[in-house]
Design an enzyme around this catalytic site. Structure first.
Site, short mmCIF file in Angstrom:
data_model
loop_
_atom_site.label_atom_id
_atom_site.label_comp_id
_atom_site.label_asym_id
_atom_site.label_seq_id
_atom_site.Cartn_x
_atom_site.Cartn_y
_atom_site.Cartn_z
N ALA A 14 38.41 45.23 49.70
CA ALA A 14 39.20 44.86 50.88
C ALA A 14 39.89 43.43 50.73
CB ALA A 14 38.71 45.36 52.15
N GLY A 61 45.48 43.76 66.47
CA GLY A 61 45.30 44.83 67.30
C GLY A 61 44.29 45.92 67.11
N SER A 148 45.45 53.19 37.85
CA SER A 148 46.23 52.17 37.34
C SER A 148 47.27 52.86 36.22
CB SER A 148 45.27 51.42 36.29
OG SER A 148 46.12 50.44 35.51
N TYR A 161 38.86 50.35 30.12
CA TYR A 161 39.57 50.12 31.29
C TYR A 161 40.26 51.64 31.30
CZ TYR A 161 42.43 48.59 35.22
OH TYR A 161 43.17 48.46 36.44
N ALA A 163 40.19 54.21 29.55
CA ALA A 163 39.46 55.47 29.70
C ALA A 163 38.79 55.69 31.01
CB ALA A 163 38.43 55.44 28.72
N ILE A 194 51.13 44.59 39.22
CA ILE A 194 51.22 44.19 40.80
C ILE A 194 50.61 42.58 40.82
CG2 ILE A 194 50.40 44.50 43.06
CD1 ILE A 194 51.69 47.12 41.75
N1 LIG Z 1 46.97 43.86 40.02
C1 LIG Z 1 47.06 44.92 39.05
O1 LIG Z 1 48.23 44.62 38.71
C2 LIG Z 1 46.47 46.09 39.24
C3 LIG Z 1 47.29 47.29 38.54
C4 LIG Z 1 46.67 48.37 38.30
C5 LIG Z 1 45.66 48.69 38.88
N2 LIG Z 1 45.09 47.69 39.47
C6 LIG Z 1 43.81 48.17 40.25
O2 LIG Z 1 43.77 48.01 41.83
C7 LIG Z 1 42.58 47.66 42.30
C8 LIG Z 1 42.57 46.25 43.16
O3 LIG Z 1 43.02 45.36 42.28
P1 LIG Z 1 43.56 43.82 42.56
O4 LIG Z 1 44.67 43.43 41.76
O5 LIG Z 1 43.64 43.80 44.10
O6 LIG Z 1 42.34 43.08 42.19
P2 LIG Z 1 41.26 42.12 42.78
O7 LIG Z 1 42.16 41.07 43.64
O8 LIG Z 1 40.30 41.35 41.84
O9 LIG Z 1 40.41 42.95 43.76
C9 LIG Z 1 39.52 43.67 43.42
C10 LIG Z 1 38.41 43.98 44.38
O10 LIG Z 1 37.42 44.65 43.72
C11 LIG Z 1 36.14 44.25 44.29
N3 LIG Z 1 34.82 44.41 43.27
C12 LIG Z 1 34.98 43.98 42.01
N4 LIG Z 1 33.61 44.35 41.57
C13 LIG Z 1 32.90 44.81 42.85
C14 LIG Z 1 31.52 45.44 42.69
N5 LIG Z 1 30.82 45.19 41.71
N6 LIG Z 1 31.26 45.75 43.84
C15 LIG Z 1 32.04 45.88 44.97
N7 LIG Z 1 33.33 45.28 44.98
C16 LIG Z 1 33.80 44.97 43.72
C17 LIG Z 1 36.26 42.78 44.48
O11 LIG Z 1 35.69 42.38 45.71
P3 LIG Z 1 34.80 41.03 45.93
O12 LIG Z 1 36.10 39.94 46.11
O13 LIG Z 1 34.39 41.04 47.32
O14 LIG Z 1 33.94 40.61 44.73
C18 LIG Z 1 37.86 42.52 44.74
O15 LIG Z 1 38.23 42.27 46.15
C19 LIG Z 1 41.51 47.83 41.01
O16 LIG Z 1 40.97 48.95 41.06
C20 LIG Z 1 42.60 47.41 39.66
O17 LIG Z 1 41.89 48.06 38.75
C21 LIG Z 1 45.62 46.54 39.64
#
Ligand SMILES: NC(=O)c1ccc[n+]([C@@H]2O[C@H](COP(=O)([O-])OP(=O)(O)OC[C@H]3O[C@@H](n4cnc5c(N)ncnc54)[C@H](OP(=O)(O)O)[C@@H]3O)[C@@H](O)[C@H]2O)c1
Length: 273
Positions: A14, A61, A148, A161, A163, A194
């Site tokens: 989150a 809220g 993704s 990733y 897979a 993103i």
């Molecule tokens: N950004 C992109 O372009 C993109 C594209 C396709 C898919 N996605 C997917 O979208 C999702 C969110 O990505 P994002 O870009 O928002 O990345 P992000 O800002 O790095 O957020 C990822 C979150 O995952 C949490 N996390 C990582 N390892 C964890 C663990 N072992 N236990 C609990 N929480 C863990 C982290 O929590 P903490 O901060 O509390 O450590 C972090 O808040 C991911 O599944 C990613 O693969 C992202």
């Protein structure tokens, strides 16, 4: 007048870029649906980032509480769901958003990295879903996982990733079939490129930003709100007949490859932001 039974969404990751977008989009959707909502915001560990997010969520809220744990650990997946229920009652929505890529070449990828990538991106969703199943059956709730575009199209250099995200999509389709009779819907969202703190360093380089934008038919890099809106829809009553589906939120890039084949007439221009 607001419904007396509040929605309760547990959102993993989150405090990350997309996770924040999902939390605010769920709150906005609940407001439109005239429902009260409690957000259980999950982070890997407690601390200032989680506390600041909770303050921002409460300022809308909504009610919100924090839960923390490493979702690569099965016991912590269970504990997150138990803590969330203790703080906000039965879940109506589980959003498995936490995840990360782990670049590497398959030729010499360490087994430990393969396992970690699958445990984080795939196994955690199954374990969280298992832990939440009885609650979601009582509320006829939903599960939405963030996969993704790399789970739809091979992504060379991304280690396990692609897979892991492909497996996540199939896991959710299978859960959708197995748990439909419990009234639980299960869907995935596939973000494209993103702009979040995870990817921000890449976009600081203007040339790379423009090159990437030029590849997206809709002409811009995606925002956390774009993914949040898709998740909020799938978790809402408007999607009550939608299960086992994958919603791609990528500005059209995943389907764009054939457009790039040179020497063919009628290739449409790419939109500019
Ligand atoms: N950004 C992109 O372009 C993109 C594209 C396709 C898919 N996605 C997917 O979208 C999702 C969110 O990505 P994002 O870009 O928002 O990345 P992000 O800002 O790095 O957020 C990822 C979150 O995952 C949490 N996390 C990582 N390892 C964890 C663990 N072992 N236990 C609990 N929480 C863990 C982290 O929590 P903490 O901060 O509390 O450590 C972090 O808040 C991911 O599944 C990613 O693969 C992202």
């Amino acid at each position: 007048m607001k419904s007396p039974t509040p929605l309760h969404a547990l959102v993993t990751g989150a405090t990350g870029g997309i996770g924040r977008g999902i939390c605010f989009a769920l709150i906005e959707q609940a407001r439109k649906d005239d429902m009260r909502i409690h957000i259980s915001a999950a982070a890997s560990q407690p601390g200032d980032r989680l506390d600041r997010l909770l303050d921002e969520l409460r300022a809308t809220g909504a009610t919100a509480s924090g839960v923390a744990g490493d979702i690569t650990d099965p016991a912590e997946c269970l504990a997150l769901v138990v803590q969330a229920q203790a703080q906000g009652g039965d879940l109506t929505a589980l959003v498995c958003n936490a995840g990360a890529s782990g670049p590497g070449r398959l030729a010499d990828l360490p087994v430990a990295q393969w396992d970690r990538t699958f445990n984080l991106n795939t196994r955690s969703a199954w374990l969280l879903a298992q832990a939440a199943r009885e609650q979601l059956a009582r509320t006829r709730g939903s599960i939405t996982a963030v996969a993704s575009m790399s789970g739809l199209t091979p992504h060379p250099g991304y280690g396990a990733y692609s897979a892991a995200k492909a497996a996540l999509i199939m896991l959710c389709r299978q859960l959708a079939q197995e748990w439909a009779s419990d009234g639980i819907r299960v869907n995935t969202v596939c973000p494209g490129m993103i702009r979040t703190p995870l990817t921000e360093a890449v976009y600081q380089d203007e040339a790379t930003l423009h090159q990437r934008q030029a590849l997206v038919p809709l002409g811009r890099i995606g925002r956390a709100e774009d993914v949040g809106a898709a998740v909020a829809y799938l978790a809402s009553a408007a999607a009550s007949y939608v299960t086992g589906q994958n919603l791609v939120v990528d500005g059209g890039i995943s389907d764009h490859m054939l457009t790039l084949i040179p020497g063919r007439p009628g290739t449409p221009p790419v939109a500019q932001d």
